[in-house]
Scaffold this motif. Structure first.
Motif, short mmCIF file in Angstrom:
data_model
loop_
_atom_site.label_atom_id
_atom_site.label_comp_id
_atom_site.label_asym_id
_atom_site.label_seq_id
_atom_site.Cartn_x
_atom_site.Cartn_y
_atom_site.Cartn_z
N HIS A 221 0.82 -1.22 0.00
CA HIS A 221 0.00 0.00 0.00
C HIS A 221 0.85 1.27 0.00
CE1 HIS A 221 0.39 -1.54 4.16
NE2 HIS A 221 0.61 -0.28 4.48
N LYS A 222 2.13 1.19 0.33
CA LYS A 222 3.01 2.35 0.21
C LYS A 222 3.66 2.43 -1.17
CE LYS A 222 4.63 3.58 4.87
NZ LYS A 222 4.22 2.48 5.77
N SER A 223 4.02 1.29 -1.74
CA SER A 223 4.91 1.34 -2.90
C SER A 223 4.57 0.38 -4.03
CB SER A 223 6.35 1.08 -2.44
OG SER A 223 6.78 2.05 -1.51
N MET A 224 3.47 -0.37 -3.95
CA MET A 224 3.16 -1.34 -5.00
C MET A 224 1.76 -1.17 -5.56
SD MET A 224 5.14 -4.79 -3.73
CE MET A 224 5.00 -5.58 -5.35
N ALA A 225 1.21 0.05 -5.46
CA ALA A 225 -0.08 0.37 -6.07
C ALA A 225 -1.17 -0.62 -5.69
CB ALA A 225 0.08 0.43 -7.60
N SER A 226 -1.21 -0.95 -4.39
CA SER A 226 -2.14 -1.95 -3.90
C SER A 226 -3.07 -1.39 -2.84
CB SER A 226 -1.36 -3.13 -3.28
OG SER A 226 -0.40 -3.63 -4.17
N SER A 227 -4.24 -1.99 -2.74
CA SER A 227 -5.18 -1.64 -1.68
C SER A 227 -4.72 -2.31 -0.39
CB SER A 227 -6.58 -2.11 -2.06
OG SER A 227 -7.48 -1.90 -0.99
N GLY A 228 -4.48 -1.52 0.65
CA GLY A 228 -3.88 -2.08 1.85
C GLY A 228 -4.89 -2.47 2.91
N PRO A 229 -4.39 -3.00 4.02
CA PRO A 229 -2.96 -3.18 4.26
C PRO A 229 -2.44 -4.47 3.65
CG PRO A 229 -4.19 -3.81 6.22
CD PRO A 229 -5.19 -3.31 5.23
N ILE A 230 -1.28 -4.37 3.00
CA ILE A 230 -0.65 -5.53 2.41
C ILE A 230 0.84 -5.27 2.27
CG2 ILE A 230 -1.07 -4.75 0.04
CD1 ILE A 230 -1.47 -7.73 -0.72
N GLY A 231 1.62 -6.31 2.42
CA GLY A 231 3.06 -6.22 2.24
C GLY A 231 3.59 -7.54 1.73
N LEU A 232 4.90 -7.64 1.70
CA LEU A 232 5.52 -8.91 1.32
C LEU A 232 6.79 -9.13 2.13
CD1 LEU A 232 8.16 -8.15 -0.60
CD2 LEU A 232 6.41 -7.84 -2.33
N LEU A 233 7.19 -10.37 2.20
CA LEU A 233 8.40 -10.75 2.91
C LEU A 233 9.20 -11.71 2.05
CD1 LEU A 233 10.30 -11.05 5.34
CD2 LEU A 233 8.71 -12.76 6.26
N GLY A 234 10.41 -11.31 1.71
CA GLY A 234 11.33 -12.18 0.98
C GLY A 234 12.35 -12.74 1.94
N VAL A 235 12.66 -14.03 1.78
CA VAL A 235 13.58 -14.72 2.69
C VAL A 235 14.54 -15.58 1.88
CG1 VAL A 235 13.76 -16.35 4.62
CG2 VAL A 235 11.84 -14.75 4.52
N SER A 236 15.81 -15.56 2.26
CA SER A 236 16.80 -16.40 1.59
C SER A 236 16.61 -17.85 2.00
CB SER A 236 18.22 -15.94 1.93
OG SER A 236 18.49 -16.14 3.31
N GLU A 237 17.11 -18.75 1.18
CA GLU A 237 16.93 -20.19 1.41
C GLU A 237 17.44 -20.62 2.78
OE1 GLU A 237 17.81 -24.37 -0.98
OE2 GLU A 237 19.00 -22.57 -1.42
N GLU A 238 18.52 -19.99 3.24
CA GLU A 238 19.13 -20.37 4.51
C GLU A 238 18.17 -20.24 5.69
OE1 GLU A 238 23.04 -19.13 7.24
OE2 GLU A 238 22.68 -18.17 5.30
N TYR A 239 17.26 -19.28 5.60
CA TYR A 239 16.36 -19.00 6.73
C TYR A 239 14.90 -19.32 6.45
CZ TYR A 239 20.46 -16.49 8.40
OH TYR A 239 21.72 -16.17 8.81
N ALA A 240 14.58 -19.77 5.26
CA ALA A 240 13.18 -19.99 4.88
C ALA A 240 12.48 -21.00 5.77
CB ALA A 240 13.10 -20.41 3.42
N ASP A 241 13.15 -22.10 6.12
CA ASP A 241 12.52 -23.13 6.94
C ASP A 241 12.27 -22.64 8.37
OD1 ASP A 241 12.43 -24.90 4.85
OD2 ASP A 241 14.24 -25.98 5.43
N ILE A 242 13.05 -21.64 8.80
CA ILE A 242 12.86 -21.09 10.15
C ILE A 242 11.69 -20.11 10.17
CG2 ILE A 242 13.93 -19.74 12.00
CD1 ILE A 242 16.65 -20.73 10.95
N VAL A 243 11.72 -19.15 9.23
CA VAL A 243 10.68 -18.12 9.20
C VAL A 243 9.33 -18.70 8.79
CG1 VAL A 243 9.99 -15.91 8.18
CG2 VAL A 243 12.39 -16.33 8.71
N PHE A 244 9.35 -19.64 7.85
CA PHE A 244 8.10 -20.19 7.34
C PHE A 244 7.80 -21.58 7.92
CE2 PHE A 244 9.40 -17.48 3.53
CZ PHE A 244 8.71 -16.38 4.01
N ARG A 245 8.26 -21.83 9.14
CA ARG A 245 8.02 -23.13 9.77
C ARG A 245 6.52 -23.35 9.95
NH1 ARG A 245 8.74 -19.39 13.43
NH2 ARG A 245 7.84 -19.51 15.52
N LYS A 246 6.13 -24.62 9.93
CA LYS A 246 4.71 -24.96 9.98
C LYS A 246 4.29 -25.46 11.35
CE LYS A 246 4.27 -25.74 5.04
NZ LYS A 246 3.91 -26.67 3.96
#
Length: 385
Positions: A221-246
Motif C-alpha cells: 500500500h506504500k509502494s506497489m499500487a495496492s489496496s492495503g494493508p498488504i506487504g511482502l516478505l522475501g527470505v533467503s533459502e538459509e532462513y526460509a525453513d525457520i521463518v516459514f516453519r509450519k
C-alpha cells in the motif's frame, strides 16, 4: 438491538477528500491504484472472494494465479529464494524478528528506523542497539558504525546480535545507505541482515542477492499500487525453513503468518497493478532525475533539501526558513502553507508544517512538479509583497 438513527447516519458511503489533487505525500504516491487495480477492488471486494478458491493454503491457490505470483514471479522480482504476502512491512519485520531471535537477544538497526521496526522488536521481546547517523545536513547512516554497534553488543552480552536491520531508504530523509557494505559487515560477524524496503520495493530495483540481504520487507500500500494493508516478505533459502516453519498441529499452516495473511481485494489489487509496477521500476532513473531537478529548483527559492546529495530517492526532507518566517506573521500562522497549497489543489504536506517538511515526487511527473514549484514561488511572492 436498536441503534440511534442519528449515529447510523454518519456511516454508509463516505467520499474521500481530496480526491483529484496533485499528491506529494510520501506515504501515498507509490500506493495509488492503477485502473486495473480499481476494477479488481470491485470484482474481489467481497470478504470471501479469494477464500472460495482456497484448498487450505492461501498462497497455493492456482486460480486466480496467486501461487504463481507468490512463488514464481515475486521471488524473481526481488531475486530472493522465497516470498510470502503479509499484512504490511511491519508484519514482515516482526515475523523475521520473532522467528530468528530469542527473547532478550539484540537487533541492531539504524537510528532512522521507522517506529514500527522498534515496536516489532519490542513485541518480539528483543533489545535494540541503534546505529547513529552523521547528523545535519546529511543524516547518513555510516556503514562502519554497524561494526561498532555489533562489537558493543558482543562486549555487553558475550554474543553477537541475532539480527541487523537497515531502513532502505529511511522514511525521514530518503537516504540510500551503502547496503552492500553494511550487509558485508554483518555477515562477517555471522549476523543476518533484514532490509526494510517499504519505500523501495515497487518503486526502485531491489535485488536481494546483489545487495546481500537475507530478508526483504516490502509494503504494497506504500509502494506497489495496492489496496492495503498488504506487504511482502522475501527470505533467503538459509532462513526460509525457520521463518516459514509450519504448525505441528495444523500441518499446512505457517506459524509466523498465522496460517493466512492478505486475501481478497488486497492481494488481487497487488496482482492487478504488478505489470505496471514492474514497468515503473524499470524507469527508476527518471524518478531520481525528477527528484534532483525538483530539489534544485526548491533550493533556488531558499528551501533547502536535507539529506543525501545528490539525492537518490523520490522521498525528500526540506528546511524552509523563508516559509517559517512568513508563518510568524501570516494571519493563518503555521497553517498558512497547508491552506495555500490546498487552494491550489496540492495535497501532501501536513497541516501546521512550514519550517520542516517532507514530500515525494514519485509518479507526479514534470508538468505537475513544475506546477508545484510555481505554487511555492507564488506563495512566497504573495506574502513578501
Amino acid at each position: 438491538m436498536v441503534l440511534d438513527d442519528t449515529a447510523l447516519k454518519k456511516f454508509g458511503f463516505i467520499p474521500r477528500e481530496p480526491k483529484d489533487a496533485i499528491n506529494i505525500d510520501p506515504l501515498q504516491t507509490g500506493g495509488k491504484l492503477t485502473e486495473e487495480a480499481r476494477h479488481a477492488l470491485l470484482e474481489w471486494g467481497d470478504g470471501y472472494s479469494v477464500c472460495d478458491f482456497c484448498g487450505g493454503v492461501l498462497d497455493l491457490i492456482k486460480k486466480p494465479p496467486i501461487d504463481e505470483f507468490v512463488h514464481g514471479i515475486l521471488p524473481e522480482f526481488l531475486n530472493i529464494d522465497a516470498v510470502r504476502i503479509t499484512h504490511g512491512a511491519r508484519e514482515s519485520k516482526f515475523a523475521v524478528m520473532h522467528s530468528i531471535a530469542m527473547e532478550g537477544d539484540y537487533v541492531v538497526m539504524d537510528e532512522l528506523a521507522h517506529y514500527s521496526s522498534v515496536v516489532a522488536a519490542q513485541r518480539a521481546r528483543l533489545n535494540i542497539k541503534k546505529v547513529p547517523h552523521n547528523g545535519s545536513p546529511e543524516y547518513m547512516t555510516e556503514a562502519e558504525l554497524y561494526a561498532s554497534a555489533i562489537e558493543e553488543v558482543i562486549k555487553t552480552t558475550g554474543k553477537t546480535p541475532a539480527l541487523a536491520m537497515l531502513t532502505y531508504p529511511d522514511g525521514n530523509y530518503g537516504n540510500i545507505a551503502d547496503v552492500k557494505r553494511i550487509s558485508k559487515i554483518c555477515h562477517d560477524y555471522d549476523v543476518p541482515m533484514l532490509l526494510n524496503g517499504a519505500y523501495a520495493v515497487g518503486r526502485m530495483p531491489v535485488d536481494a542477492k546483489k545487495l546481500g540481504a537475507d530478508f526483504v520487507a516490502g509494503s504494497g500500500h506504500k509502494s506497489m499500487a495496492s489496496s492495503g494493508p498488504i506487504g511482502l516478505l522475501g527470505v533467503s533459502e538459509e532462513y526460509a525453513d525457520i521463518v516459514f516453519r509450519k504448525s505441528p498441529t495444523n500441518k499446512n499452516k505457517e506459524i509466523e503468518l498465522l496460517g493466512c495473511t492478505a486475501r481478497g481485494a488486497t492481494i488481487m489489487t497487488m496482482m492487478a497493478s504488478f505489470p505496471y509496477v514492474v514497468e515503473r521500476v524499470n524507469k527508476w532513473d527518471q524518478e531520481v532525475e525528477n527528484a534532483r531537478w525538483f530539489a534544485a529548483k526548491m533550493e533556488d527559492m531558499g528551501i533547502i533539501q536535507k539529506g543525501q546529495k545528490p539525492h537518490n530517492h523520490d522521498l525528500m526532507f526540506f528546511e524552509a526558513p523563508v516559509l517559517y518566517e512568513i508563518s510568524q506573521k501570516a494571519k493563518k500562522g503555521r497553517y498558512f502553507l497547508y491552506k495555500e497549497l490546498k487552494e491550489r489543489n496540492i495535497h501532501g504536506i501536513k497541516s501546521g508544517l512550514t519550517k520542516y517538511f517532507k514530500l515525494s515526487t514519485f509518479q507526479v511527473g514534470r508538468e505537475n512538479l513544475q506546477y508545484v514549484l510555481d505554487s511555492f514561488q507564488n506563495i512566497i511572492d504573495k506574502y513578501k509583497t
